[in-house]
Design an enzyme around this catalytic site. Sequence first.
Site, PDB file in Angstrom:
ATOM      1  N   PRO A   2      48.540  40.656  47.292  1.00  0.00           N
ATOM      2  CA  PRO A   2      49.152  40.120  48.151  1.00  0.00           C
ATOM      3  C   PRO A   2      49.582  38.747  47.182  1.00  0.00           C
ATOM      4  O   PRO A   2      48.408  38.344  46.617  1.00  0.00           O
ATOM      5  CB  PRO A   2      48.087  39.651  49.858  1.00  0.00           C
ATOM      6  CG  PRO A   2      47.316  40.724  49.764  1.00  0.00           C
ATOM      7  CD  PRO A   2      47.254  40.843  48.253  1.00  0.00           C
ATOM      8  N   GLU A   3      50.619  38.088  47.017  1.00  0.00           N
ATOM      9  CA  GLU A   3      51.030  36.801  45.704  1.00  0.00           C
ATOM     10  C   GLU A   3      51.327  35.648  46.704  1.00  0.00           C
ATOM     11  O   GLU A   3      50.716  35.725  48.435  1.00  0.00           O
ATOM     12  CB  GLU A   3      51.862  37.392  45.120  1.00  0.00           C
ATOM     13  CG  GLU A   3      51.792  38.127  44.738  1.00  0.00           C
ATOM     14  CD  GLU A   3      53.047  38.639  43.614  1.00  0.00           C
ATOM     15  OE1 GLU A   3      53.633  37.747  43.394  1.00  0.00           O
ATOM     16  OE2 GLU A   3      53.326  40.514  43.561  1.00  0.00           O
TER      17      GLU A   3
END
Length: 276
Positions: A2-3
């Site tokens: 996840p960014e």
Amino acid sequence: MPELPEVETVRRSLLPVILHKPIESVEVHYERILQHITPQEFQARLTGLRFLDLTRRGKYLIFHLERELELVAHLRMTGRLIYCSDSAIAQAKHTSVIFGFGSAGDLRFEDVRKFATLDLVKIGEYEQIKGLAKLGVEPLAEEFTVQFLQEITVNRSATIKGILLDQSKIAGLGNIYADESLFLAKIHPERTGNSLQKKELKRLHQAIQKVLGLAIEGQGTTLRDYRTGFGQEGSFQNELQVYGKKGEKCPRCGVDLEHKKVAGRTSHYCPTCQRE
Ligand SMILES: [Zn+2]
């Protein structure tokens, strides 16, 4: 992993449903997710407290608690933080921690690969969380300017891809959004920082903010593991232009997209639109 857009989506989805609910129980099913604290101490310190706020720095989520405590979560590869309105709903197999709110449901930290972390600290005391203590500028904040991009690239012989991934410079960009931003800005991932002209940095600055904004609107990119705080998939995977699309046609010029390792990561680009 996840960014920024995925972590921000988790934050926005969880915030209204966890706020001010007393934590009635804390179950730890995977002890090693806890950093610098035993499960017993973790349970003792958190039980009875309420979440006062939920903020984000880079890819970290910071749960603000009563008694001037902060619970800092990093999802790493496959972590998910999911609110369940009914605690009777069966737990996922890889549930590491559950914060129970009694009849108001629970918050579950699931993690298949087991790289996710939880740190409990006094407000703002991040020395034990090295990545958080050294985080760079938020790319959607005012401090992130074309001039800032110029400062972090001007004397650097490192690749622009590597510079964009460096969390101590810009917080929250990862492989997907770095590739998408470079494509939008028409900059090859292997260009060195010191080779970039002002007009290219302007395009890159605009591209980063545009891509991140659209990805947040789309509730993030679900390629496999990522889910929102309600367990739903994001939709930005449908909007990706180059990431994961080697061999497909460039949506701008029609030639075959390529990929190669840059800064240790597989980087996707168009060999025509993004010249070396
Ligand atoms: Zn192209």
